[in-house]
Design an enzyme around this catalytic site. Structure first.
Site, PDB file in Angstrom:
ATOM      1  N   GLU A 112       0.897  -1.417  -0.176  1.00 51.19           N
ATOM      2  CA  GLU A 112      -0.356   0.324   0.039  1.00 51.19           C
ATOM      3  C   GLU A 112       1.240   1.260   0.066  1.00 51.19           C
ATOM      4  OE1 GLU A 112      -3.704   2.222   3.034  1.00 51.19           O
ATOM      5  OE2 GLU A 112      -2.167   0.749   3.555  1.00 51.19           O
ATOM      6  N   LYS A 182     -10.148   2.117  -2.432  1.00 50.98           N
ATOM      7  CA  LYS A 182     -10.309   1.074  -1.292  1.00 50.98           C
ATOM      8  C   LYS A 182     -11.203   1.817  -0.834  1.00 50.98           C
ATOM      9  CE  LYS A 182      -8.597   1.403   3.875  1.00 50.98           C
ATOM     10  NZ  LYS A 182      -7.493   1.821   4.542  1.00 50.98           N
ATOM     11  N   CYS A 235      -5.307  -2.532   3.210  1.00 49.54           N
ATOM     12  CA  CYS A 235      -4.822  -1.885   4.760  1.00 49.54           C
ATOM     13  C   CYS A 235      -5.936  -2.891   5.354  1.00 49.54           C
ATOM     14  CB  CYS A 235      -4.309  -0.417   5.099  1.00 49.54           C
ATOM     15  SG  CYS A 235      -4.222   0.067   6.539  1.00 49.54           S
TER      16      CYS A 235
END
Length: 368
Positions: A112, A182, A235
């Site tokens: 990430e 995301k 994440c």
């Protein structure tokens, strides 16, 4: 694999609370029966898990399984986001990506937010980095990297996304083969609840962008030429059980994360442990990539084989064939419906307990 993390939590609480029956006005026979049931349940949990793992020892990757390279450059979080360090950061990932191997990896994974820049500018025509990144990618190979991107949102305004982007090399061109934005952002880290009000008060999120990140659409599997369909989770999205269940079933799960914020605390280890539950629930292998650890190849049973893990503060790569997927687990088919049934059981037990409570018990307690 049977009832998911929430259902497992309910079972754990039910077993752990059973001894409280000894302090309630319940018949001895009922107490003994419930304690015995709790003991049997605990035994079945351990025996069932041990038996399932024992039967899985002979599982090996498919012959045509793609080889995946996880790159962990171990770059300090404070140093990474200094613009003047872009060259150094890129070189660190480039050297590891180009490391010779017995078999050229089919897929290379960067974590990430690997680079301290917006990917749109980094790969734009005329950028000095675009041809260098193109030359890193071998023909037929895919580079999956966590990045930040932007798009226009009106005159002089832009929307920013925390993204997983897939890059391929086609001739002399660097091609974006797909991306995932995301969906579930971190409050206060990637966006501010009541952001307009907080902005007027001089408070802003911790994101390294002029504005908060914008959430993407609900997760769906990503298909990239030459790569089995996979579900990206960026994440802490790997903490949520339901995000892998929507749409067509993927072949594997990819979790790119930046746990460098936690330093050498227990945070990265906890994050790894919780991410492994997604593999167990779905019966799907997981590839996990972080900049400073812990990166790992996790099989569909949640196991990490020796040599398939890079710990905190390690620099290097993991080259491994993608572990095989299992048939859909009961949780993959049913989701949290069994957990909903458990909540109904809890509610009914509470109602029955209220009705059977002797009259005046509350008043007697208050009188004391």
């Amino acid at each position: 694999a049977l009832v998911g993390s929430y259902g497992l939590s309910w079972i754990t609480l039910a077993i752990a609370s059973t001894p409280a029956l000894l302090m309630l006005p319940v018949r001895r026979l009922a107490q003994a029966a419930m304690l015995a049931a709790a003991g049997v349940g605990l035994t079945l949990l351990y025996a069932g898990g041990a038996g399932r793992l024992a039967a899985a020892r002979a599982v090996s990757p498919d012959k045509d399984a793609p080889v995946i390279r996880i790159v962990q450059a171990d770059i300090d979080q404070k140093e990474k986001w200094k613009p003047e360090n872009l060259e150094q950061v890129f070189d660190a990932y480039a050297v590891l990506t180009a490391r010779p191997a017995a078999r050229t990896p089919d897929v290379v994974v960067w974590p990430e937010g690997a680079l301290p820049t917006l990917i749109d500018d980094f790969i734009a025509p005329g950028s000095p980095y675009a041809p260098r990144l193109r030359d890193l990618i071998q023909p037929g190979q895919a580079l999956l990297m966590g990045a930040n991107r932007y798009e226009p949102a009106g005159p002089g305004r832009y929307r920013y996304f925390n993204t997983l982007i897939a890059l391929r090399r086609e001739g002399d061109s660097l091609v974006v083969a797909g991306h995932y934005d995301k969906y579930r952002l971190v409050p206060f880290g990637e966006f501010l609840p009541l952001g307009d009000l907080a902005g007027r008060l001089g408070v802003r999120s911790l994101v390294h962008m002029p504005e908060d990140f914008t959430p993407g659409p609900r997760p769906r599997p990503l298909s990239v030429p030459g790569v089995p369909p996979f579900q990206p989770l960026i994440c802490y999205e790997a903490l949520f059980p339901g995000l892998v269940r929507d749409g067509e079933r993927p072949r594997w799960i990819l979790n790119v994360s930046n746990d460098a914020w936690f330093g050498t605390t227990s945070g990265p280890l906890q994050h790894l442990n919780m991410a492994r539950y997604r593999a167990i629930e779905q019966g799907l292998p997981m590839i996990r990539s972080t900049p400073t650890g812990v990166s790992a190849v996790i099989d569909a049973y949640g196991r990490i084989a020796p040599g398939r893990r890079l710990g905190l503060g390690a620099t290097g790569v993991i080259d491994a064939p993608l572990p095989p997927a299992l048939p859909p687990t009961p949780y993959a088919r049913l989701g949290d419906w069994p957990f909903g049934g458990m909540l109904v059981v809890s509610a009914l037990a509470w109602i029955v307990g209220r009705r059977r409570r002797p009259r005046g018990s509350q008043g007697a307690g208050a009188g004391r």
